[in-house]
Design a protein around this motif. Structure first.
Motif, PDB file in Angstrom:
ATOM      1  N   GLY A 120       0.802  -1.220   0.000  1.00 11.32           N
ATOM      2  CA  GLY A 120       0.000   0.000   0.000  1.00 11.32           C
ATOM      3  C   GLY A 120       0.830   1.263   0.000  1.00 11.32           C
ATOM      4  N   VAL A 121       2.171   1.106  -0.046  1.00  7.46           N
ATOM      5  CA  VAL A 121       3.083   2.250  -0.176  1.00  7.46           C
ATOM      6  C   VAL A 121       3.672   2.197  -1.579  1.00  7.46           C
ATOM      7  N   GLN A 122       3.515   3.274  -2.345  1.00  6.55           N
ATOM      8  CA  GLN A 122       3.942   3.214  -3.735  1.00  6.55           C
ATOM      9  C   GLN A 122       4.171   4.603  -4.327  1.00  6.55           C
ATOM     10  N   GLY A 123       4.858   4.607  -5.477  1.00  7.84           N
ATOM     11  CA  GLY A 123       5.006   5.822  -6.259  1.00  7.84           C
ATOM     12  C   GLY A 123       4.041   5.802  -7.432  1.00  7.84           C
ATOM     13  N   LEU A 124       4.263   6.711  -8.386  1.00  8.42           N
ATOM     14  CA  LEU A 124       3.434   6.762  -9.590  1.00  8.42           C
ATOM     15  C   LEU A 124       4.330   7.149 -10.766  1.00  8.42           C
ATOM     16  N   VAL A 125       5.126   6.184 -11.221  1.00  5.39           N
ATOM     17  CA  VAL A 125       6.065   6.420 -12.317  1.00  5.39           C
ATOM     18  C   VAL A 125       5.887   5.395 -13.438  1.00  5.39           C
ATOM     19  N   THR A 126       5.642   4.145 -13.066  1.00  9.02           N
ATOM     20  CA  THR A 126       5.661   3.049 -14.030  1.00  9.02           C
ATOM     21  C   THR A 126       4.286   2.421 -14.226  1.00  9.02           C
ATOM     22  N   LYS A 127       4.204   1.557 -15.229  1.00  3.48           N
ATOM     23  CA  LYS A 127       2.988   0.765 -15.435  1.00  3.48           C
ATOM     24  C   LYS A 127       2.732  -0.128 -14.226  1.00  3.48           C
ATOM     25  N   GLU A 128       3.793  -0.643 -13.634  1.00  2.00           N
ATOM     26  CA  GLU A 128       3.658  -1.457 -12.425  1.00  2.00           C
ATOM     27  C   GLU A 128       3.026  -0.651 -11.293  1.00  2.00           C
ATOM     28  N   ASP A 129       3.391   0.638 -11.196  1.00  3.96           N
ATOM     29  CA  ASP A 129       2.785   1.510 -10.184  1.00  3.96           C
ATOM     30  C   ASP A 129       1.289   1.677 -10.429  1.00  3.96           C
ATOM     31  N   LEU A 130       0.910   1.812 -11.695  1.00  2.00           N
ATOM     32  CA  LEU A 130      -0.507   1.954 -12.030  1.00  2.00           C
ATOM     33  C   LEU A 130      -1.275   0.692 -11.648  1.00  2.00           C
ATOM     34  N   GLU A 131      -0.694  -0.468 -11.940  1.00  2.00           N
ATOM     35  CA  GLU A 131      -1.338  -1.731 -11.593  1.00  2.00           C
ATOM     36  C   GLU A 131      -1.452  -1.886 -10.074  1.00  2.00           C
ATOM     37  N   ALA A 132      -0.414  -1.427  -9.354  1.00  2.00           N
ATOM     38  CA  ALA A 132      -0.455  -1.481  -7.890  1.00  2.00           C
ATOM     39  C   ALA A 132      -1.547  -0.569  -7.346  1.00  2.00           C
ATOM     40  N   CYS A 143     -10.250   1.553   0.020  1.00  2.00           N
ATOM     41  CA  CYS A 143      -9.294   2.602   0.395  1.00  2.00           C
ATOM     42  C   CYS A 143     -10.041   3.893   0.720  1.00  2.00           C
ATOM     43  N   PRO A 144     -10.551   4.029   1.938  1.00  2.00           N
ATOM     44  CA  PRO A 144     -11.276   5.249   2.297  1.00  2.00           C
ATOM     45  C   PRO A 144     -10.413   6.502   2.315  1.00  2.00           C
ATOM     46  N   HIS A 145      -9.121   6.345   2.673  1.00  2.00           N
ATOM     47  CA  HIS A 145      -8.271   7.517   2.882  1.00  2.00           C
ATOM     48  C   HIS A 145      -6.844   7.254   2.408  1.00  2.00           C
ATOM     49  N   ALA A 146      -6.295   8.197   1.660  1.00  2.00           N
ATOM     50  CA  ALA A 146      -4.912   8.099   1.184  1.00  2.00           C
ATOM     51  C   ALA A 146      -4.123   9.304   1.652  1.00  2.00           C
ATOM     52  N   VAL A 147      -2.857   9.079   1.929  1.00  2.00           N
ATOM     53  CA  VAL A 147      -1.926  10.169   2.249  1.00  2.00           C
ATOM     54  C   VAL A 147      -0.895  10.248   1.129  1.00  2.00           C
ATOM     55  N   ILE A 148      -0.702  11.433   0.596  1.00  2.00           N
ATOM     56  CA  ILE A 148       0.314  11.662  -0.432  1.00  2.00           C
ATOM     57  C   ILE A 148       1.441  12.471   0.191  1.00  2.00           C
ATOM     58  N   VAL A 149       2.650  11.956   0.085  1.00  2.00           N
ATOM     59  CA  VAL A 149       3.814  12.619   0.669  1.00  2.00           C
ATOM     60  C   VAL A 149       4.521  13.395  -0.434  1.00  2.00           C
ATOM     61  N   GLY A 150       4.482  14.715  -0.341  1.00  2.00           N
ATOM     62  CA  GLY A 150       5.111  15.559  -1.343  1.00  2.00           C
ATOM     63  C   GLY A 150       4.080  16.168  -2.278  1.00  2.00           C
ATOM     64  N   GLY A 151       4.457  17.290  -2.857  1.00  2.00           N
ATOM     65  CA  GLY A 151       3.579  17.959  -3.817  1.00  2.00           C
ATOM     66  C   GLY A 151       4.089  17.757  -5.224  1.00  2.00           C
ATOM     67  N   GLY A 152       4.182  18.828  -5.957  1.00  2.00           N
ATOM     68  CA  GLY A 152       4.698  18.736  -7.316  1.00  2.00           C
ATOM     69  C   GLY A 152       3.704  18.128  -8.275  1.00  2.00           C
ATOM     70  N   LEU A 153       4.172  17.846  -9.479  1.00  2.00           N
ATOM     71  CA  LEU A 153       3.292  17.411 -10.556  1.00  2.00           C
ATOM     72  C   LEU A 153       2.758  16.002 -10.340  1.00  2.00           C
ATOM     73  N   ILE A 154       3.606  15.072  -9.900  1.00  2.00           N
ATOM     74  CA  ILE A 154       3.133  13.704  -9.686  1.00  2.00           C
ATOM     75  C   ILE A 154       2.152  13.656  -8.523  1.00  2.00           C
ATOM     76  N   GLY A 155       2.417  14.432  -7.484  1.00  2.00           N
ATOM     77  CA  GLY A 155       1.528  14.463  -6.326  1.00  2.00           C
ATOM     78  C   GLY A 155       0.133  14.935  -6.672  1.00  2.00           C
ATOM     79  N   VAL A 156       0.040  16.008  -7.447  1.00  2.00           N
ATOM     80  CA  VAL A 156      -1.284  16.527  -7.788  1.00  2.00           C
ATOM     81  C   VAL A 156      -1.988  15.601  -8.772  1.00  2.00           C
ATOM     82  N   GLU A 157      -1.248  14.925  -9.654  1.00  2.00           N
ATOM     83  CA  GLU A 157      -1.858  13.932 -10.545  1.00  2.00           C
ATOM     84  C   GLU A 157      -2.483  12.800  -9.727  1.00  2.00           C
ATOM     85  N   LEU A 158      -1.730  12.283  -8.757  1.00  2.00           N
ATOM     86  CA  LEU A 158      -2.229  11.184  -7.931  1.00  2.00           C
ATOM     87  C   LEU A 158      -3.454  11.629  -7.139  1.00  2.00           C
ATOM     88  N   ALA A 159      -3.431  12.858  -6.617  1.00  2.00           N
ATOM     89  CA  ALA A 159      -4.581  13.377  -5.874  1.00  2.00           C
ATOM     90  C   ALA A 159      -5.825  13.437  -6.759  1.00  2.00           C
TER      91      ALA A 159
END
Length: 434
Positions: A120-132, A143-159
């Motif tokens: 349940g801890v992951q990034g968002l860079v690869t196809k494997e990340d998308l599958e996870a 998944c009622p609640h998620a925490v995103i560590v960090g901002g920037g472009l990837i962070g806002v995409e994940l949000a």
């Protein structure tokens, strides 16, 4: 026949392969441990959001590769032996090359936090990340609640992705406002407000201390460093930037720092080995640009450049004026030239900020307060023409000229609203709002 081997099938590697094929009949092999076929990495979010299918983000039909005599090899390169011009794979096989292009991309940047190995801890860079992500956060029930560590472009995409499935999101952002390591504070503050208006909770000036797991090895929460507060969550998104994917080069003799060190021709210290894209690091950074540029269009440019050199026309990498684009939920962002954050602003640089009364359209123009020369522009919610600003930067136009001709940069005056008059009037009156 000379054999060109390319490690990585992202935008940099595939562009190099395509252009080498246009210029030559050399044998070309693309190696990837991630996917069989090239896909648009920037479109991963739209698959999760249901806007596109997986097959929709592959720019080329599967027959394209065979038709253009581009051989594909699925596998993970464990190491490189330059003296033997050989690649060793983790399955025990090997491959020889005449010239090698390393385009191995990026991987999620982590900082050794306790709990990174939890499910349940992951990034968002690869196809494997998308599958996870599909497994870890398929819906609000799981998944009622998620925490995103960090901002920037990837962070806002994940949000944005998680909010489309009505999952509650909390972002831990170490700055006082969003992405102020890159943007002026006034813009970061407006973005923080906008992101929060989409149901995302942002806790500013906050760092992660550790990640907590349950007895089954799954994430159950995080601890905030400053207050030691525990936040319960079912997913932790690590979006604290990316780093070059170069760990497999250890012991190869190829010189590395943060990335693979290259000169302007993208050559490494080892003859016949080049590095391009996110994994490459310029020995001497170009102007204000970072030595490592994890940007889609610079990877494409590097692929074109290295193809020319490999095919007998030595070419230097010259990316021109800085530009980039992104999206913060429903606000489009463009930047041309240099608009520096407060921490990097030069003594001679001054900035003019304008925002519309709805707070979803705002711009910053940077200029030399001594010479009056236009330095750059950030636009949010107002689409403008790249070619126009690129020309003005090349011509060293004054800020007054840019203001007087701003309507020429309107992306499509027939369909896009006009704000040039309000912006110009505010600049002349030195006010900041429409």
């Amino acid at each position: 026949m000379e054999h060109i081997v390319i490690i990585g099938n992202g935008i940099a590697g595939v562009t190099a392969a395509r252009h080498i094929r246009k210029l030559s009949d050399k044998k070309i092999t693309l190696i990837s441990a991630e996917t069989d076929y090239f896909f648009s990495r920037t479109a991963l979010m739209y698959v999760y959001m249901g806007h596109m299918r997986w097959e929709d983000i592959k720019p080329y039909e599967d027959y394209f590769w065979e038709k253009n005599r581009l051989e594909l090899r699925r596998g993970y390169v464990k190491s490189i032996v330059p003296k033997e011009t050989t690649l060793l794979f983790d399955d025990g096989s090997h491959m020889t090359y005449d010239q090698l292009i390393i385009a191995s991309g990026s991987t999620t940047n982590t900082f050794g936090w306790e709990g990174l190995e939890l499910e349940g801890v992951q990034g968002l860079v690869t196809k494997e990340d998308l599958e996870a992500l599909e497994k870890n956060a398929p819906n609000k029930k799981v998944c009622p609640h998620a925490v995103i560590v960090g901002g920037g472009l990837i962070g806002v995409e994940l949000a944005e992705m998680l909010r489309t499935r009505d999952i509650e999101v909390t972002m831990l952002v170490r700055e006082k406002a969003f992405w102020t390591s890159v943007l002026p504070h006034v813009e970061g503050a407006l973005l923080s407000q906008h992101i929060q208006s989409h149901g995302v909770k942002i806790i500013h000036e906050t760092n992660l201390d550790r990640i907590l797991g349950d007895s089954n090895g799954r994430v159950r929460g995080v601890v905030v460093k400053e207050s030691q507060e525990e936040i319960t969550c079912n997913l932790v998104g690590i979006t604290t930037g990316v780093k070059p994917n170069i760990s497999f080069l250890e012991g190869s003799g190829i010189e590395t720092d943060k990335g693979i060190l290259v000169n302007r021709k993208l050559e490494t210290n080892v003859p016949n080995i080049y590095a391009i894209g996110d994994c490459a690091q310029q020995r001497d950074p170009i102007g204000n640009r970072a030595a490592v540029e994890a940007v889609w269009y610079t990877g494409r440019m590097m692929g074109e450049v290295v193809a020319q050199t490999i095919c007998g026309k030595e070419t230097a990498y010259n990316p021109g004026h800085w530009f980039n684009s992104a999206k913060f939920f429903d606000i489009e962002f463009q930047t041309y030239g240099w608009v520096q954050p407060s921490s990097k602003r030069k003594d001679y640089e001054t900035q003019f900020h304008w925002k519309h009364q709805d707070h979803t359209k705002f711009i910053t123009l940077a200029y030399d307060k001594n010479e009056g020369t236009f330095l750059g522009i950030n636009t949010f919610g107002i689409r403008m023409k790249h070619e126009v600003f690129d020309r003005w930067l090349t011509e060293d136009r004054s800020i007054d000229y840019v203001m007087d001709h701003l309507k020429e940069a309107n992306f499509d005056p027939e369909f896009y609203a006009h704000y040039e008059h309000e912006i110009r009037s505010a600049f002349k009156n030195k006010t900041v709002t429409a």
